[in-house]
Design a protein around this motif. Structure first.
Motif, short mmCIF file in Angstrom:
data_model
loop_
_atom_site.label_atom_id
_atom_site.label_comp_id
_atom_site.label_asym_id
_atom_site.label_seq_id
_atom_site.Cartn_x
_atom_site.Cartn_y
_atom_site.Cartn_z
N GLY A 2 0.81 -1.20 0.00
CA GLY A 2 0.00 0.00 0.00
C GLY A 2 0.85 1.26 0.00
O GLY A 2 0.56 2.22 -0.71
N TYR A 3 1.90 1.25 0.81
CA TYR A 3 2.78 2.43 0.87
C TYR A 3 3.48 2.64 -0.46
O TYR A 3 3.53 3.77 -0.98
N VAL A 4 4.05 1.59 -1.03
CA VAL A 4 4.78 1.73 -2.29
C VAL A 4 3.83 2.18 -3.40
O VAL A 4 4.17 3.04 -4.22
N PHE A 5 2.62 1.62 -3.42
CA PHE A 5 1.63 2.00 -4.43
C PHE A 5 1.24 3.47 -4.28
O PHE A 5 1.22 4.22 -5.25
N TRP A 6 0.95 3.89 -3.04
CA TRP A 6 0.56 5.28 -2.81
C TRP A 6 1.68 6.24 -3.16
O TRP A 6 1.47 7.26 -3.83
N LEU A 7 2.90 5.93 -2.72
CA LEU A 7 4.02 6.84 -2.96
C LEU A 7 4.33 6.94 -4.45
O LEU A 7 4.54 8.05 -4.99
N GLY A 8 4.36 5.79 -5.13
CA GLY A 8 4.65 5.81 -6.57
C GLY A 8 3.61 6.60 -7.35
O GLY A 8 3.95 7.38 -8.25
N THR A 9 2.34 6.45 -6.99
CA THR A 9 1.28 7.17 -7.69
C THR A 9 1.32 8.65 -7.34
O THR A 9 1.07 9.52 -8.19
N SER A 10 1.63 8.99 -6.08
CA SER A 10 1.72 10.39 -5.67
C SER A 10 2.86 11.12 -6.38
O SER A 10 2.75 12.31 -6.67
N LEU A 11 3.96 10.40 -6.65
CA LEU A 11 5.12 11.01 -7.30
C LEU A 11 5.06 10.91 -8.82
O LEU A 11 6.00 11.34 -9.50
N GLY A 12 3.99 10.33 -9.36
CA GLY A 12 3.86 10.20 -10.80
C GLY A 12 4.67 9.08 -11.41
O GLY A 12 4.81 9.02 -12.64
N LEU A 13 5.19 8.17 -10.58
CA LEU A 13 5.98 7.05 -11.09
C LEU A 13 5.10 5.90 -11.55
O LEU A 13 5.55 5.02 -12.29
N SER A 14 3.85 5.88 -11.09
CA SER A 14 2.90 4.85 -11.49
C SER A 14 1.52 5.48 -11.52
O SER A 14 1.35 6.64 -11.15
N GLN A 15 0.55 4.72 -11.99
CA GLN A 15 -0.81 5.23 -12.10
C GLN A 15 -1.73 4.51 -11.12
O GLN A 15 -1.43 3.41 -10.64
N ASN A 16 -2.87 5.12 -10.86
CA ASN A 16 -3.85 4.54 -9.95
C ASN A 16 -4.71 3.53 -10.72
O ASN A 16 -5.87 3.77 -11.04
#
Length: 788
Positions: free
Chosen positions: A1-15
């Motif tokens: 959950g943390y990695v998913f949230w951080l990556g999406t918040s920084l634009g490294l991944s999508q929701n």
């Protein structure tokens, strides 16, 4: 959950599912790296893991079965009453659907278009993440997540109690996994989830007595003396024994009653875990339960000597490894994102556990306080840095501390709230004092306990005095509202009430002072000295002959922090829009229940294993009575909530069926909007705890405005709402298309929803929509217009 949230918040991944799988791959990679790549302190981690698994296979299977049974139990309970249409469940569902519908993070706020969520929403990110992976709608995910949290809490409590009991037996598993499994710990550890999740307060048992008319005679009787709302009213006739008052089970979360000096009632919330799961209150305080238990487990690992190391940061020297520091920071920082109120408790547990470890290693000196500070600073800084994207857009209604001058908690009501935990904790402390004759530093404990009370009392009256001096007008108005002619009369009346209702404070001190005394005694906190650590060699977990004492010492820490959480609202409360201690009691008592329930479960397990003769049977009888009275609530409340195991919607986890049954036209419109392109929707605006904002709630599309009261709470002010509520009223009621078009453009509205609630709320002038907008959905009395 943390990695998913951080990556999406920084634009490294999508929701989306791809972003979730990307985060999962990172986690798998880190796990495989830690498992297969040798490290200096553990050269062959794989063989160590396999050896541990062979030795503890029974334990692993037990925990997996416990998780399955707990998950199934709560899932069936939710299937019996899956409705999400009352209290704050619409808000929770809105958050889940908002996250499911948001292309990026921070997710948009579906009840205030143009704004991101201003709330501690990490639990809802994890809920939406699992829903997305499983292909579930938000309403099903809400009910399944409630079951998931219940099951995670069950195995968390079980694991903590198992570790404490295993160390108590002094045969805990060694690093090589060769130690025998403590069989009694495997069985007695079930007391942990029992006390945390099923044991309840006594309100359910009192409901039965009240329904039977017991103790009710005359105008002044037991019930009027007890003073719990609803129960102080005469019982309904004909008498019975099963409570049948509408939502009677709700009163269990309101057993503490506050009154000002003129007798005006002020509501206080005092939830406990089973009430939350019965009610399906997927609020942050519930979502955070497993992670609070994780903080307890991290503190326990630190306390037993886990994560040995030597770190130097900006002149601060820590006897802990980077892995341990990062694990603690990730958890403590995550608690702030899950339920901000919990961060202080989680951090306090970890840093004080570290301080007690340092005392055990090197003995007591004032330098141990520096050790605590040296861990607290980098822990707080790193915990903040790991979650910086959350804080960027976060605002809160919290605004400092206010004094509680007139509302001490009555002892009788506090016992109704915590009776089963009090019986276990006081019984265990009495056993240590009289049964084991455990050495204790009573003088120091009395000074600390009394000093804490005097300090809090002085702080509260100092704040009151400052308010009187700085704002005499307000002070005079407040004194008048309390029926006091002057400050001296008010002080006398307030102090008289505090002394009259001193029973609650004395009960908590009866837990706090012995816990402090046992923990503060020199031999109790020093234990064995880790000479190897002093000479620079790596530390190893302390599972020697004193490990049993250390288990008891850790439970004392749980008791002390739980007691402080209950004592604090006696004198001060956190300032918010409620202007009372309502929210402070709610949050602090809930955290105290988590800590006290673990300590109580440990105490019960120890007493059941060690008491003999008359005292054994006496304790068993008292414990059985306390459990019988406290378990009356879950048994009767489950029957009531599931409508006698005959649910109105049938056995389902999908709340949306309720809408399809009660309003099929609206259900069809919601389904259409779920698949429609994103855009702001206009719908009727109304008060909190109502059916308003239902379209944005079920679709995740942002509405111009949802529940105004809640938006004001989340942001600490109503300024961001501006004139939205009035503008939406004008949009529907004006016959002037130009005025309506200006409102559509102002909020970038794409869809205008016209249904039964809009027509009953406003005098809808629909002709302007029909003449100038395209109807993209129409069924029954529901029409959705798309803006040009």
């Amino acid at each position: 959950g943390y990695v998913f949230w951080l990556g999406t918040s920084l634009g490294l991944s999508q929701n989306n599912v791809g972003g979730i799988l990307f985060a999962l791959l990172i986690l798998i990679g880190l796990s495989l790296t830690s498992l297969f790549f040798p490290q200096s302190e553990i050269p062959d981690r794989t063989s160590q893991f396999l050896s541990w698994l062979r030795q503890n296979l029974r334990l692993v299977i037990t925990v997996e079965i416990l998780f399955l049974l707990a998950f199934a139990f709560l899932a069936v309970l939710r299937a019996g009453n899956p409705e999400l249409d009352n209290a704050e469940k619409p808000m929770e569902l809105m958050f889940i659907n908002s996250i499911l519908r948001s292309p990026t993070f921070p997710p948009h706020d579906s009840w205030l278009s143009g704004y991101a969520i201003s709330y501690y929403y990490m639990g809802y990110v994890m809920t939406a993440m699992l829903a997305m992976l499983a292909g579930l709608t938000g309403s099903i995910a809400h009910n399944l997540m409630t079951a998931m949290i219940f099951a995670l809490a069950a195995i968390g409590a079980y694991g903590i109690l198992y570790d404490l009991l295993a160390a108590q037996e002094s045969i805990a598993s060694k690093p090589n996994g060769a130690a025998p499994i403590p069989k009694s710990a495997v069985g007695f550890a079930f007391i942990g989830p029992l006390f945390l999740l099923l044991v309840s307060n006594l309100e359910g048992f009192l409901e039965v007595l009240h329904r039977m008319g017991i103790f009710w005679s005359g105008a002044h009787n037991f019930w009027t003396w007890l003073g719990i709302k609803d129960l102080s009213d005469p019982p309904a006739y004909p008498l019975g024994w099963i409570p049948d008052r509408f939502w009677w089970w709700w009163r269990a979360s309101r057993v503490i009653s506050d009154y000002d000096l003129t007798g005006n009632f002020r509501e206080v919330i005092d939830e406990f875990p089973f009430f939350s799961f019965l009610h399906a209150d997927l609020h942050p305080h519930v979502l955070a339960i497993p992670f609070n238990l994780l903080a307890v487990a991290i503190a326990l690992n630190v306390f037993f000597g886990g994560w040995p190391g030597d770190i130097s940061i900006f002149g601060l020297r820590l006897k802990i490894s980077w892995g341990g520091l990062c694990a603690a920071a990730l958890t403590v920082g995550g608690l702030a994102f899950l339920n901000t109120w919990d961060i202080l408790v989680g951090a306090a547990l970890i840093v004080f556990a570290y301080g007690l470890l340092r005392v055990r290693m090197d003995g007591w000196s004032w330098g141990r306080l520096l050790d605590v500070f040296e861990l607290a600073v980098p822990l707080g800084v790193l915990g903040f840095v790991l979650y910086v994207p959350f804080y960027v857009g976060f605002s809160s209604q919290a605004g400092g501390i206010l004094p509680n001058l007139t509302n001490p908690t009555r002892g009788a009501q506090l016992w109704v709230m915590f009776c089963p935990l009090f019986v276990a904790l006081l019984g265990y402390l009495l056993y240590l004092w009289r049964g084991q004759r455990r050495a204790a530093n009573w003088g120091l404990a009395l000074v600390i306990g009394a000093g804490l009370v005097v300090l809090l009392w002085a702080v509260s009256w100092t704040m009151g005095w400052l308010a009187f001096r700085l704002d005499p007008g307000f002070a005079v108005q407040y004194l008048g509202s309390q029926g006091a002619v002057d400050a001296a009369a008010f002080f006398g009346a307030a102090m008289a009430r505090r002394f009259f209702y001193v029973g609650g404070l004395l009960t908590v001190l009866a837990i706090l002072i012995p816990s402090l005394a046992f923990l503060a005694h020199r031999t109790g906190i020093e234990g064995t000295q880790d000479v190897a650590s002093r000479e620079g060699a790596p530390r190893v977990p302390d599972h020697g002959s004193d490990s049993g004492n250390q288990s008891a010492n850790f439970t004392f820490l749980l008791m002390i922090l739980g007691s402080v959480l209950v004592i604090a609202p006696e004198f001060v409360f956190l300032r918010d829009q409620f202007a009372s201690r309502l929210n402070t009691i709610f949050k602090f008592y809930y955290q105290s229940w988590l800590l006290w329930s673990l300590a109580a479960a440990f105490g019960v397990a120890v007493l059941l294993q060690n008491l003999r003769g008359v005292w054994e049977w006496f304790f068993r009888v008292i414990l059985a009575l306390a459990l019988f009275m406290s378990l009356a609530y879950p048994v009767l409340a489950i029957y009531n909530k599931t409508n006698g195991f005959n649910p109105t919607l049938g056995w389902t986890l999908d709340d949306f069926r309720r809408i399809q049954r009660s309003n099929p036209d609206e259900a069809a419109a919601i389904l259409w909007l779920r698949s429609a392109p994103d855009g702001v929707v206009a719908e009727a605006v109304g008060g909190s705890y109502s059916g308003y904002a239902r379209i944005s709630e079920y679709t995740g599309l942002p509405a111009v405005l949802g529940w105004p009261g809640h938006e004001s709470q989340w942001r600490g002010a109503s300024d961001p709402q501006g004139t939205r509520q009035g503008d939406i009223a004008s949009l529907y009621s004006t016959p002037n298309w130009k005025e309506a078009l200006a409102i559509l453009n102002k909020y970038d509205i794409r869809y205008v929803y016209v249904g039964g609630l809009e027509r009953s709320t406003y005098a809808v002038q629909e002709e302007k929509f029909q003449a100038n907008m395209q109807p993209v959905f129409q069924q029954g009395d529901v029409t959705i217009y798309q803006a040009p």
